[in-house]
Design an enzyme around this catalytic site. Structure first.
Site, PDB file in Angstrom:
ATOM      1  N   LYS A 193       0.852  -1.197   0.000  1.00 20.01           N
ATOM      2  CA  LYS A 193       0.000   0.000   0.000  1.00 20.01           C
ATOM      3  C   LYS A 193       0.883   1.241   0.000  1.00 20.01           C
ATOM      4  CE  LYS A 193      -1.982   2.832   2.973  1.00 20.01           C
ATOM      5  NZ  LYS A 193      -1.923   4.019   2.119  1.00 20.01           N
ATOM      6  N   GLY A 237       6.685   5.178   8.327  1.00 18.95           N
ATOM      7  CA  GLY A 237       5.816   6.351   8.409  1.00 18.95           C
ATOM      8  C   GLY A 237       5.898   6.974   9.785  1.00 18.95           C
ATOM      9  N   SER A 238       4.803   7.625  10.174  1.00 17.39           N
ATOM     10  CA  SER A 238       4.825   8.402  11.417  1.00 17.39           C
ATOM     11  C   SER A 238       4.734   7.503  12.652  1.00 17.39           C
ATOM     12  CB  SER A 238       3.667   9.391  11.414  1.00 17.39           C
ATOM     13  OG  SER A 238       2.462   8.657  11.350  1.00 17.39           O
ATOM     14  N   VAL A 278       1.029   6.413  13.525  1.00 13.46           N
ATOM     15  CA  VAL A 278       0.497   5.238  12.804  1.00 13.46           C
ATOM     16  C   VAL A 278       1.277   3.984  13.236  1.00 13.46           C
ATOM     17  CG1 VAL A 278       0.028   4.220  10.550  1.00 13.46           C
ATOM     18  CG2 VAL A 278      -0.317   6.662  10.881  1.00 13.46           C
ATOM     19  N   GLY A 279       2.564   4.143  13.518  1.00 12.24           N
ATOM     20  CA  GLY A 279       3.352   3.007  14.011  1.00 12.24           C
ATOM     21  C   GLY A 279       2.743   2.423  15.279  1.00 12.24           C
ATOM     22  N   GLU A 311       9.710   1.522  10.720  1.00 11.70           N
ATOM     23  CA  GLU A 311      10.686   2.604  10.520  1.00 11.70           C
ATOM     24  C   GLU A 311       9.929   3.900  10.738  1.00 11.70           C
ATOM     25  OE1 GLU A 311      13.843   2.478   9.983  1.00 11.70           O
ATOM     26  OE2 GLU A 311      14.081   0.348   9.576  1.00 11.70           O
ATOM     27  N   CYS A 334      13.213  11.410   7.314  1.00 16.04           N
ATOM     28  CA  CYS A 334      13.311  10.891   8.686  1.00 16.04           C
ATOM     29  C   CYS A 334      14.705  11.041   9.264  1.00 16.04           C
ATOM     30  CB  CYS A 334      12.879   9.442   8.701  1.00 16.04           C
ATOM     31  SG  CYS A 334      13.846   8.435   7.569  1.00 16.04           S
ATOM     32  N   GLU A 377       9.521  16.121  15.852  1.00 16.12           N
ATOM     33  CA  GLU A 377       9.851  15.974  14.436  1.00 16.12           C
ATOM     34  C   GLU A 377       8.966  16.961  13.667  1.00 16.12           C
ATOM     35  OE1 GLU A 377       8.468  12.502  12.165  1.00 16.12           O
ATOM     36  OE2 GLU A 377      10.494  12.340  11.351  1.00 16.12           O
TER      37      GLU A 377
HETATM   38  P1  NAD Z   1       2.059   8.520   7.775  1.00 19.30           P
HETATM   39  O1  NAD Z   1       2.291   7.710   8.997  1.00 19.30           O
HETATM   40  O2  NAD Z   1       1.043   9.578   7.802  1.00 19.30           O
HETATM   41  O3  NAD Z   1       1.643   7.554   6.564  1.00 19.30           O
HETATM   42  C1  NAD Z   1       2.441   6.452   6.202  1.00 19.30           C
HETATM   43  C2  NAD Z   1       1.570   5.403   5.537  1.00 19.30           C
HETATM   44  O4  NAD Z   1       0.660   4.885   6.501  1.00 19.30           O
HETATM   45  C3  NAD Z   1       0.727   5.927   4.380  1.00 19.30           C
HETATM   46  O5  NAD Z   1       0.679   4.957   3.370  1.00 19.30           O
HETATM   47  C4  NAD Z   1      -0.646   6.109   5.020  1.00 19.30           C
HETATM   48  O6  NAD Z   1      -1.707   6.041   4.106  1.00 19.30           O
HETATM   49  C5  NAD Z   1      -0.654   4.923   5.959  1.00 19.30           C
HETATM   50  N1  NAD Z   1      -1.609   5.006   7.069  1.00 19.30           N
HETATM   51  C6  NAD Z   1      -2.104   6.109   7.682  1.00 19.30           C
HETATM   52  N2  NAD Z   1      -2.959   5.740   8.670  1.00 19.30           N
HETATM   53  C7  NAD Z   1      -2.991   4.380   8.673  1.00 19.30           C
HETATM   54  C8  NAD Z   1      -3.672   3.405   9.455  1.00 19.30           C
HETATM   55  N3  NAD Z   1      -4.502   3.741  10.453  1.00 19.30           N
HETATM   56  N4  NAD Z   1      -3.469   2.099   9.184  1.00 19.30           N
HETATM   57  C9  NAD Z   1      -2.614   1.727   8.210  1.00 19.30           C
HETATM   58  N5  NAD Z   1      -1.961   2.594   7.425  1.00 19.30           N
HETATM   59  C10 NAD Z   1      -2.136   3.910   7.655  1.00 19.30           C
HETATM   60  O7  NAD Z   1       3.496   9.090   7.338  1.00 19.30           O
HETATM   61  P2  NAD Z   1       3.884  10.010   6.083  1.00 19.30           P
HETATM   62  O8  NAD Z   1       3.390  11.389   6.309  1.00 19.30           O
HETATM   63  O9  NAD Z   1       3.530   9.334   4.806  1.00 19.30           O
HETATM   64  O10 NAD Z   1       5.475   9.996   6.214  1.00 19.30           O
HETATM   65  C11 NAD Z   1       6.154  10.794   7.118  1.00 19.30           C
HETATM   66  C12 NAD Z   1       6.625  10.005   8.321  1.00 19.30           C
HETATM   67  O11 NAD Z   1       7.372   8.881   7.887  1.00 19.30           O
HETATM   68  C13 NAD Z   1       7.594  10.809   9.179  1.00 19.30           C
HETATM   69  O12 NAD Z   1       7.300  10.619  10.537  1.00 19.30           O
HETATM   70  C14 NAD Z   1       8.953  10.227   8.826  1.00 19.30           C
HETATM   71  O13 NAD Z   1       9.928  10.380   9.816  1.00 19.30           O
HETATM   72  C15 NAD Z   1       8.606   8.799   8.603  1.00 19.30           C
HETATM   73  N6  NAD Z   1       9.633   8.148   7.770  1.00 19.30           N
HETATM   74  C16 NAD Z   1      10.493   7.281   8.364  1.00 19.30           C
HETATM   75  C17 NAD Z   1      11.490   6.660   7.614  1.00 19.30           C
HETATM   76  C18 NAD Z   1      12.438   5.678   8.252  1.00 19.30           C
HETATM   77  O14 NAD Z   1      13.016   4.894   7.518  1.00 19.30           O
HETATM   78  N7  NAD Z   1      12.635   5.673   9.556  1.00 19.30           N
HETATM   79  C19 NAD Z   1      11.608   6.946   6.251  1.00 19.30           C
HETATM   80  C20 NAD Z   1      10.715   7.845   5.673  1.00 19.30           C
HETATM   81  C21 NAD Z   1       9.727   8.429   6.448  1.00 19.30           C
END
Ligand code: NAD
Length: 501
Positions: free
Chosen positions: A190, A243-244, A247-248, A265, A301, A401
């Site tokens: 996804k 991601g964030s 959501v993690g 991550e 990130c 962040e």
């Molecule tokens: P986000 O968490 O908003 O979204 C990431 C993904 O999760 C998207 O595909 C989104 O649609 C999905 N998502 C959102 N809610 C969900 C749910 N309830 N269930 C399942 N999936 C869901 O993050 P973003 O804005 O796309 O990216 C930015 C974040 O990602 C920042 O916090 C950044 O630090 C982090 N990031 C980390 C790394 C790493 O390797 N550590 C790399 C890139 C980005």
């Protein structure tokens, strides 16, 4: 003249995005219209996978895993297909960079930087293809009594849900899909709703490379309903998420019901510790400021967003960072002279401007930037590169962040203080240490509670573990441990005589 990216849609032959379920491309009942972050223009639309679509995708992946050839295939066959895919990625690099520019507004100039390029994605597939015939189990001696054989086998973990953010789709697609497919898993991917078109194309190329039906499935759409349906589905064995942190956390909660394996991550607030004896304080400043402005405008990130600078080096550091801030160019991401992206959406724009206001209220010194760009840039989410000096580590701009072009400079006096400030954070993704003293460089690297340290520079490579301590995540991508994270370990034992029966 107001910015437009419309002509590039035609040139790139952009089509509306469909789902891929069990080898078949399908429409969905709902669609998502993507607006470009630099211009606000409508770019195109793609399918929003409902809970029912997600269920079909997981069942297709389940069937391909439980009954299909991929998990049972010979190492040589999997290697061939993954290497064919690396070649296809390299052949389509320009097209993919163009699609990314339409998706998240990352300029073509930055799409060529190795760490986030199609090239590194191809290398990651090659790297993991290389593990396929090398990762195995062990044969272990008897611990007590009897004569028996004991051995371990590595087997694919099962159906993997790979959930991606929008900021670095090439490298993050590869960091998840390459080890998962190499290990023999089947996948439902996804992408982010803010970077779907380039991922859709990457999935099409996987089919072209010859992956059997159902091994790769694609569900596009936002976190709700699409992401939620995926993370709560009982047919998923492992979730691999970037991601964030918010959501993690939700993923950890949702995975508990069926004890899914989880790799995360997440975010960071990475410190760069710049000692006055750094080989080149100016270069350290350019690296930090480059990370928070060039390319992704700080939406990265691992960006070193907290510069801890020894008091004597502060003025030199700030003046070089300021000079770089003045050199950053914005605009049409297809213009090779443009160096930085807009912020991804209006919500992120508001959030970043909110932090800038808060930094000033809390008493940090605004050296440069701090404003939204207007004029020709008014319809995009552009923020000027921003530097705060004389900050302390309790301020929100030093703790949270921000995910925008904001560098927070915190002064320190000695090594012990620098280490204490650097570790005083909930995150632990990356860090930088700038010094000419090699023993200090390693002393500080060892003391930092982070997953990755760059000494006098920072580079991402396919074979290096990538990931964080503390709330920056769980597990690592890159290298052998990443491959193993897509496997289960099975122990098999057999007595060689009747004595143990
Ligand atoms: P986000 O968490 O908003 O979204 C990431 C993904 O999760 C998207 O595909 C989104 O649609 C999905 N998502 C959102 N809610 C969900 C749910 N309830 N269930 C399942 N999936 C869901 O993050 P973003 O804005 O796309 O990216 C930015 C974040 O990602 C920042 O916090 C950044 O630090 C982090 N990031 C980390 C790394 C790493 O390797 N550590 C790399 C890139 C980005």
């Amino acid at each position: 003249m107001p910015l437009t990216v419309q002509p590039h849609r035609e040139t790139l032959g952009l089509k509306d995005g469909r789902l891929l379920i069990g080898g078949e491309f399908r429409e969905a009942d709902e669609t998502w219209t993507h607006h470009h972050p630099a211009t606000g223009e409508e770019i195109g639309s793609f399918a929003v996978a409902s809970a029912k679509d997600v269920d079909a995708a997981v069942l297709a992946a389940r069937k391909a895993f439980d009954e299909g050839p991929w998990p049972r295939s010979r190492a040589g066959e999997r290697i061939k297909i993954l290497r064919r895919y690396s070649d296809l990625l390299r052949e389509h690099a320009d097209e993919l960079r163009g699609l990314q520019a339409l998706d998240n507004g990352v300029p073509l100039s930055f799409g060529q930087i190795y760490a986030t390029s199609v090239g590194i994605a191809a290398d990651i597939f090659d790297h993991h293809a290389g593990w396929i015939d090398k990762v195995g189990g062990q044969t272990l001696p008897p611990y007590q009594g009897g004569d028996h054989l004991a051995m371990t086998f590595r087997e694919p973990v099962g159906v993997v849900a790979a959930i991606l953010p929008w900021n670095a789709p090439f490298v993050l697609f590869a960091q998840k899909l390459a080890p998962a497919l190499a290990a023999g898993c089947t996948v439902v991917v996804k992408p982010s709703e803010y970077a779907s078109f380039c991922v859709i194309r990457m999935v099409e190329l996987l089919i072209e490379a010859g992956l059997p039906e159902g091994v790769i499935n694609l569900v596009t759409g936002p976190g709700n309903p699409t992401g939620e349906a995926l993370i709560t589905h009982p047919g998923v064995d492992k979730i691999s998420f970037t991601g964030s942190r918010t959501v993690g956390r939700r993923i950890v909660e949702a995975s508990a019901g069926t004890m899914k394996r989880v790799s995360l991550e997440l975010g960071g607030k990475s410190p760069a510790i710049v000692f006055a004896d750094a080989p080149n304080v100016g270069l350290a400043a350019m690296t930090c400021m480059g990370m928070v402005t060039m390319g992704l405008s700080g939406q990265a990130c691992v960006a070193h967003t907290r510069a801890l600078v020894q008091r004597d080096a502060q003025e030199e550091f700030i003046s070089m960072a300021q000079m770089l801030a003045g050199a950053v160019t914005f605009g049409d991401p297809f213009d090779p002279a443009v160096l930085a992206s807009p912020l991804i959406n209006a919500k992120q724009l508001e959030r970043v401007l909110g932090y800038i206001e808060r930094g000033q209220e809390e008493g940090a010194r605004l050296v440069t930037g701090g404003t939204r760009l207007d004029g020709d840039y008014a319809s995009g989410n552009f923020v000027a590169p921003t530097i705060f000096a004389d900050a302390n580590n309790d301020m929100a701009i030093a703790r949270d962040e921000i995910f925008g072009p904001v560098l927070t400079v915190v002064p320190f006096d000695d090594e012990a203080e620098a280490i204490r400030i650097a570790n005083d954070t909930e995150y632990g993704l990356g860090a930088g240490v700038y010094t000419n003293d090699v023993r200090r460089a390693f002393r500080v690297s060892k003391a930092l509670r982070v997953g990755m340290v760059g000494i006098n520079g920072f580079q991402l490579e396919p074979h290096l573990p990538f990931g964080g301590y503390k709330q920056s995540g769980l597990g690592r991508e890159g290298g052998q441990s990443a491959y193993e994270a897509y496997t289960e370990l099975k122990t098999v034992m057999m007595p060689l005589t009747d004595e143990m029966m």
